[in-house]
Scaffold this motif. Sequence first.
Motif, PDB file in Angstrom:
ATOM      1  N   GLN A 205       0.818  -1.206   0.000  1.00 35.17           N
ATOM      2  CA  GLN A 205       0.000   0.000   0.000  1.00 35.17           C
ATOM      3  C   GLN A 205       0.857   1.263   0.000  1.00 35.17           C
ATOM      4  OE1 GLN A 205      -2.527  -1.500   3.383  1.00 35.17           O
ATOM      5  NE2 GLN A 205      -4.183  -0.621   2.168  1.00 35.17           N
ATOM      6  N   SER A 206       1.983   1.214   0.693  1.00 32.75           N
ATOM      7  CA  SER A 206       2.894   2.363   0.709  1.00 32.75           C
ATOM      8  C   SER A 206       3.478   2.620  -0.676  1.00 32.75           C
ATOM      9  CB  SER A 206       4.027   2.127   1.715  1.00 32.75           C
ATOM     10  OG  SER A 206       3.527   2.047   3.034  1.00 32.75           O
ATOM     11  N   PHE A 207       3.786   1.534  -1.388  1.00 32.84           N
ATOM     12  CA  PHE A 207       4.308   1.704  -2.747  1.00 32.84           C
ATOM     13  C   PHE A 207       3.259   2.308  -3.667  1.00 32.84           C
ATOM     14  CE2 PHE A 207       4.461  -0.191  -7.054  1.00 32.84           C
ATOM     15  CZ  PHE A 207       5.533   0.538  -7.544  1.00 32.84           C
ATOM     16  N   VAL A 208       2.035   1.783  -3.622  1.00 32.28           N
ATOM     17  CA  VAL A 208       0.976   2.302  -4.473  1.00 32.28           C
ATOM     18  C   VAL A 208       0.691   3.761  -4.146  1.00 32.28           C
ATOM     19  CG1 VAL A 208      -1.463   2.082  -5.087  1.00 32.28           C
ATOM     20  CG2 VAL A 208      -0.047   0.046  -4.861  1.00 32.28           C
ATOM     21  N   SER A 209       0.847   4.123  -2.890  1.00 27.07           N
ATOM     22  CA  SER A 209       0.610   5.504  -2.486  1.00 27.07           C
ATOM     23  C   SER A 209       1.732   6.431  -2.961  1.00 27.07           C
ATOM     24  CB  SER A 209       0.487   5.588  -0.963  1.00 27.07           C
ATOM     25  OG  SER A 209       0.306   6.915  -0.545  1.00 27.07           O
ATOM     26  N   GLY A 210       2.996   5.994  -2.770  1.00 25.75           N
ATOM     27  CA  GLY A 210       4.127   6.862  -3.104  1.00 25.75           C
ATOM     28  C   GLY A 210       4.693   6.677  -4.492  1.00 25.75           C
ATOM     29  N   LEU A 211       4.525   5.458  -5.067  1.00 26.02           N
ATOM     30  CA  LEU A 211       5.042   5.135  -6.400  1.00 26.02           C
ATOM     31  C   LEU A 211       6.512   5.533  -6.560  1.00 26.02           C
ATOM     32  CD1 LEU A 211       1.999   6.115  -8.654  1.00 26.02           C
ATOM     33  CD2 LEU A 211       2.751   3.823  -7.998  1.00 26.02           C
ATOM     34  N   SER A 212       7.288   5.204  -5.520  1.00 22.70           N
ATOM     35  CA  SER A 212       8.715   5.520  -5.561  1.00 22.70           C
ATOM     36  C   SER A 212       9.571   4.266  -5.687  1.00 22.70           C
ATOM     37  CB  SER A 212       9.108   6.278  -4.291  1.00 22.70           C
ATOM     38  OG  SER A 212      10.500   6.506  -4.250  1.00 22.70           O
ATOM     39  N   LEU A 213       9.315   3.262  -4.838  1.00 23.40           N
ATOM     40  CA  LEU A 213      10.164   2.071  -4.820  1.00 23.40           C
ATOM     41  C   LEU A 213       9.410   0.892  -4.245  1.00 23.40           C
ATOM     42  CD1 LEU A 213      13.021   0.660  -4.925  1.00 23.40           C
ATOM     43  CD2 LEU A 213      13.315   1.468  -2.571  1.00 23.40           C
ATOM     44  N   LEU A 214       9.577  -0.268  -4.879  1.00 24.85           N
ATOM     45  CA  LEU A 214       9.083  -1.532  -4.338  1.00 24.85           C
ATOM     46  C   LEU A 214      10.195  -2.558  -4.448  1.00 24.85           C
ATOM     47  CD1 LEU A 214       6.736  -3.263  -3.210  1.00 24.85           C
ATOM     48  CD2 LEU A 214       6.209  -3.882  -5.581  1.00 24.85           C
ATOM     49  N   GLU A 215      10.614  -3.112  -3.307  1.00 24.49           N
ATOM     50  CA  GLU A 215      11.658  -4.136  -3.282  1.00 24.49           C
ATOM     51  C   GLU A 215      11.126  -5.391  -2.612  1.00 24.49           C
ATOM     52  OE1 GLU A 215      15.829  -1.572  -3.062  1.00 24.49           O
ATOM     53  OE2 GLU A 215      14.909  -2.308  -1.202  1.00 24.49           O
ATOM     54  N   VAL A 216      11.370  -6.535  -3.230  1.00 25.03           N
ATOM     55  CA  VAL A 216      10.946  -7.823  -2.686  1.00 25.03           C
ATOM     56  C   VAL A 216      12.140  -8.772  -2.738  1.00 25.03           C
ATOM     57  CG1 VAL A 216       9.360  -9.768  -2.895  1.00 25.03           C
ATOM     58  CG2 VAL A 216       8.590  -7.468  -3.534  1.00 25.03           C
ATOM     59  N   SER A 217      12.462  -9.399  -1.620  1.00 31.68           N
ATOM     60  CA  SER A 217      13.571 -10.363  -1.600  1.00 31.68           C
ATOM     61  C   SER A 217      13.179 -11.559  -0.748  1.00 31.68           C
ATOM     62  CB  SER A 217      14.846  -9.720  -1.051  1.00 31.68           C
ATOM     63  OG  SER A 217      14.670  -9.334   0.303  1.00 31.68           O
ATOM     64  N   MET A 218      13.769 -12.709  -1.061  1.00 36.43           N
ATOM     65  CA  MET A 218      13.517 -13.935  -0.294  1.00 36.43           C
ATOM     66  C   MET A 218      14.716 -14.866  -0.407  1.00 36.43           C
ATOM     67  SD  MET A 218      10.645 -15.565  -2.868  1.00 36.43           S
ATOM     68  CE  MET A 218       9.885 -13.947  -3.135  1.00 36.43           C
ATOM     69  N   GLN A 219      14.844 -15.742   0.596  1.00 38.19           N
ATOM     70  CA  GLN A 219      15.908 -16.737   0.610  1.00 38.19           C
ATOM     71  C   GLN A 219      15.291 -18.117   0.803  1.00 38.19           C
ATOM     72  OE1 GLN A 219      18.796 -15.707   3.592  1.00 38.19           O
ATOM     73  NE2 GLN A 219      19.132 -13.654   2.761  1.00 38.19           N
ATOM     74  N   PHE A 220      15.983 -19.141   0.299  1.00 38.58           N
ATOM     75  CA  PHE A 220      15.415 -20.489   0.319  1.00 38.58           C
ATOM     76  C   PHE A 220      16.320 -21.443   1.094  1.00 38.58           C
ATOM     77  CE2 PHE A 220      14.330 -18.310  -3.632  1.00 38.58           C
ATOM     78  CZ  PHE A 220      12.943 -18.316  -3.554  1.00 38.58           C
ATOM     79  N   PRO A 221      15.753 -22.532   1.621  1.00 37.29           N
ATOM     80  CA  PRO A 221      16.569 -23.519   2.341  1.00 37.29           C
ATOM     81  C   PRO A 221      17.656 -24.095   1.430  1.00 37.29           C
ATOM     82  CG  PRO A 221      14.219 -23.921   2.699  1.00 37.29           C
ATOM     83  CD  PRO A 221      14.320 -22.893   1.621  1.00 37.29           C
ATOM     84  N   GLU A 222      18.808 -24.389   2.003  1.00 39.28           N
ATOM     85  CA  GLU A 222      19.930 -24.914   1.220  1.00 39.28           C
ATOM     86  C   GLU A 222      19.610 -26.299   0.667  1.00 39.28           C
ATOM     87  OE1 GLU A 222      23.631 -24.880   3.236  1.00 39.28           O
ATOM     88  OE2 GLU A 222      23.547 -22.750   3.738  1.00 39.28           O
ATOM     89  N   LYS A 223      20.149 -26.557  -0.521  1.00 45.10           N
ATOM     90  CA  LYS A 223      20.055 -27.868  -1.172  1.00 45.10           C
ATOM     91  C   LYS A 223      18.613 -28.364  -1.272  1.00 45.10           C
ATOM     92  CE  LYS A 223      24.731 -29.203   0.190  1.00 45.10           C
ATOM     93  NZ  LYS A 223      25.591 -30.211   0.879  1.00 45.10           N
ATOM     94  N   THR A 224      17.737 -27.458  -1.675  1.00 49.47           N
ATOM     95  CA  THR A 224      16.324 -27.788  -1.832  1.00 49.47           C
ATOM     96  C   THR A 224      15.901 -27.467  -3.258  1.00 49.47           C
ATOM     97  OG1 THR A 224      15.898 -27.239   0.482  1.00 49.47           O
ATOM     98  CG2 THR A 224      13.991 -27.352  -0.975  1.00 49.47           C
ATOM     99  N   SER A 225      15.450 -28.470  -3.993  1.00 48.09           N
ATOM    100  CA  SER A 225      15.042 -28.261  -5.379  1.00 48.09           C
ATOM    101  C   SER A 225      13.698 -27.550  -5.423  1.00 48.09           C
ATOM    102  CB  SER A 225      14.938 -29.594  -6.110  1.00 48.09           C
ATOM    103  OG  SER A 225      13.847 -30.349  -5.609  1.00 48.09           O
ATOM    104  N   PHE A 226      13.331 -27.058  -6.608  1.00 46.28           N
ATOM    105  CA  PHE A 226      12.042 -26.405  -6.768  1.00 46.28           C
ATOM    106  C   PHE A 226      10.900 -27.362  -6.420  1.00 46.28           C
ATOM    107  CE2 PHE A 226      14.244 -23.189  -9.414  1.00 46.28           C
ATOM    108  CZ  PHE A 226      13.676 -22.052  -8.861  1.00 46.28           C
ATOM    109  N   MET A 227      11.040 -28.632  -6.804  1.00 50.81           N
ATOM    110  CA  MET A 227      10.000 -29.612  -6.506  1.00 50.81           C
ATOM    111  C   MET A 227       9.876 -29.810  -4.994  1.00 50.81           C
ATOM    112  SD  MET A 227       9.575 -33.547  -7.859  1.00 50.81           S
ATOM    113  CE  MET A 227       9.234 -32.995  -9.528  1.00 50.81           C
TER     114      MET A 227
END
Length: 307
Positions: free
Chosen positions: A258-280
């Motif tokens: 909602q803050s991004f839609v209001s300000g339209l300045s920046l949107l950052e999304v990041s995530m990390q995944f467990p080691e040695k884990t396939s997509f499946m």
Amino acid sequence: MNKAALTGVALAVAGGVAGVNWYANKTASEVVAEQVQQFSEQTGFDVNYQNVDYSLLSNTVVLENISFKTQESEHALVDIARFSLKGYESGKVSPLTELEIEGLSLTDELKALSLEALPTTLANAKYNLNSTMRYDEASGDSQFKFAVSAEKVVNFGMDIALANSQNLMDLQQEIQKMHEQGEVSLEAELQMQSKMLSALQSLQPVDMAFALKNEGELKALVDEVLQQSGLDHEQLKALLAVQMENVPASDNAKQAIQSFVSGLSLLEVSMQFPEKTSFMQLGMQLQPLAGNPQALEEFLKLRIVGR
């Protein structure tokens, strides 16, 4: 060695380098002409360019002033100021491959054809693209970075790191060689599709990040799109607030969006995944968390910033 001898050696080296560079550029021009011809035959687009330059030291091919047009049209549809490909090696995956496109713009002819489908703000913009792939053959780790910007409007970037990607890289080379040998049978295509699916499923995601940044006229672009739908910015924020009540996400994630839609300045999304884990395997681990947004975001170490 006296000064005359030193001068002679320097001139010989300089002459040798110049000769090698001339031959490399001559070869690069011939390869580019061949690839452009193949592209034209496969797509129906005619491609024109003014200059080809090759740097032997950095293994970089540069094309300048490129234009694309259909074979039925007399006018160009897309112009590109500069195209650069660094690190590409035939027959193997390079440790670093980088593709850059600078100054891509739509011609007036294409703008006229796409005026209704494409907002004016984007139709009139110049675009830059950068795509980088790093690959460590010893570990099988790879990293992909992609960024595209509409100058003075908006910039989008994506960064993905993967482990266990050797099968995918080897398969890409196998597919390339198969196509270079001539026409591919349906049976061979189906076999490659099966191998590709298997290679993708065995990939192990490490981390992932996305970013959308205002470069000056993002609000003007959003306002233009909203106007076509009969809305304004305030109405959009109100609609989003209502919809967010039913979205399965944490309060922090909702607030960031909602803050991004209001300000339209920046949107950052990041995530990390467990080691040695396939997509499946990852998909199976995520299923039990689907009804618990807070636990899901903690599992993925999800971080969202919006302003």
